[in-house]
Design an enzyme around this catalytic site. Structure first.
Site, mmCIF file in Angstrom:
data_model
loop_
_atom_site.group_PDB
_atom_site.id
_atom_site.type_symbol
_atom_site.label_atom_id
_atom_site.label_comp_id
_atom_site.label_asym_id
_atom_site.label_seq_id
_atom_site.Cartn_x
_atom_site.Cartn_y
_atom_site.Cartn_z
ATOM 1 N N HIS A 186 0.831 -1.200 0.000
ATOM 2 C CA HIS A 186 0.000 0.000 0.000
ATOM 3 C C HIS A 186 0.871 1.257 0.000
ATOM 4 O O HIS A 186 1.741 1.421 0.837
ATOM 5 C CB HIS A 186 -0.912 -0.011 1.228
ATOM 6 C CG HIS A 186 -1.886 1.089 1.256
ATOM 7 N ND1 HIS A 186 -2.223 1.741 2.412
ATOM 8 C CD2 HIS A 186 -2.616 1.684 0.271
ATOM 9 C CE1 HIS A 186 -3.123 2.679 2.138
ATOM 10 N NE2 HIS A 186 -3.368 2.652 0.842
ATOM 11 N N ASP A 189 7.268 7.189 -20.862
ATOM 12 C CA ASP A 189 7.623 7.200 -22.279
ATOM 13 C C ASP A 189 9.105 6.879 -22.445
ATOM 14 O O ASP A 189 9.843 6.767 -21.458
ATOM 15 C CB ASP A 189 7.236 8.534 -22.926
ATOM 16 C CG ASP A 189 7.941 9.745 -22.329
ATOM 17 O OD1 ASP A 189 9.121 9.638 -21.914
ATOM 18 O OD2 ASP A 189 7.323 10.819 -22.272
#
Length: 134
Positions: A20, A28
């Site tokens: 968590h 990219d």
């Protein structure tokens, strides 16, 4: 054989190891990767694999609580922004936080891993913050 669409061993391992609040970035081809952060390099050539395909595949296995993108993404409007907007509409990405591209680079230093795609559209990067399924 796995039943989910995510077949890449390294990426599947990282998703399975997230706790968590941990951050997994999908970026990219031009996003720098800080020293010490695990890189899962999927890039083959320009556009392969594309950002949206990798993101959708990761979302098939990862519970996302929230995500972070650069403000510049809204200014430059790369094609992947439409995908993010659609995923936000159906609640698959949790709360969105906008920060500068430079701040996103700083955030990348604390990522558990960075997944490099073949995407060649500037600012097509996202930090996914892991949630819990219970």
């Amino acid at each position: 054989m796995k039943k989910t669409p995510l077949l890449n061993i390294a990426l599947s391992r990282v998703v399975a190891s997230l706790g968590h609040g941990d951050v997994l970035m999908i970026v990219d081809a031009g996003m720098p990767v800080p020293p010490g952060v695990e890189l899962i390099d999927l890039a083959v050539t320009h556009g392969i694999p594309d950002f949206a395909s990798v993101l959708n595949t990761v979302l098939a296995e990862m519970q996302v609580e929230s995500h972070v993108i650069a403000e510049e993404m809204h200014e430059r409007r790369p094609p992947a922004l439409a995908v993010l907007n659609e995923l936000n509409t159906v609640g698959r990405l949790g709360e969105q936080r906008l920060i500068s591209h430079e701040a996103l680079k700083q955030l990348s230093r604390s990522a558990r891993a960075i997944v490099r795609t073949g995407e060649c559209q500037p600012y097509t990067n996202i930090a996914l913050v892991a949630g819990v399924v219970f």
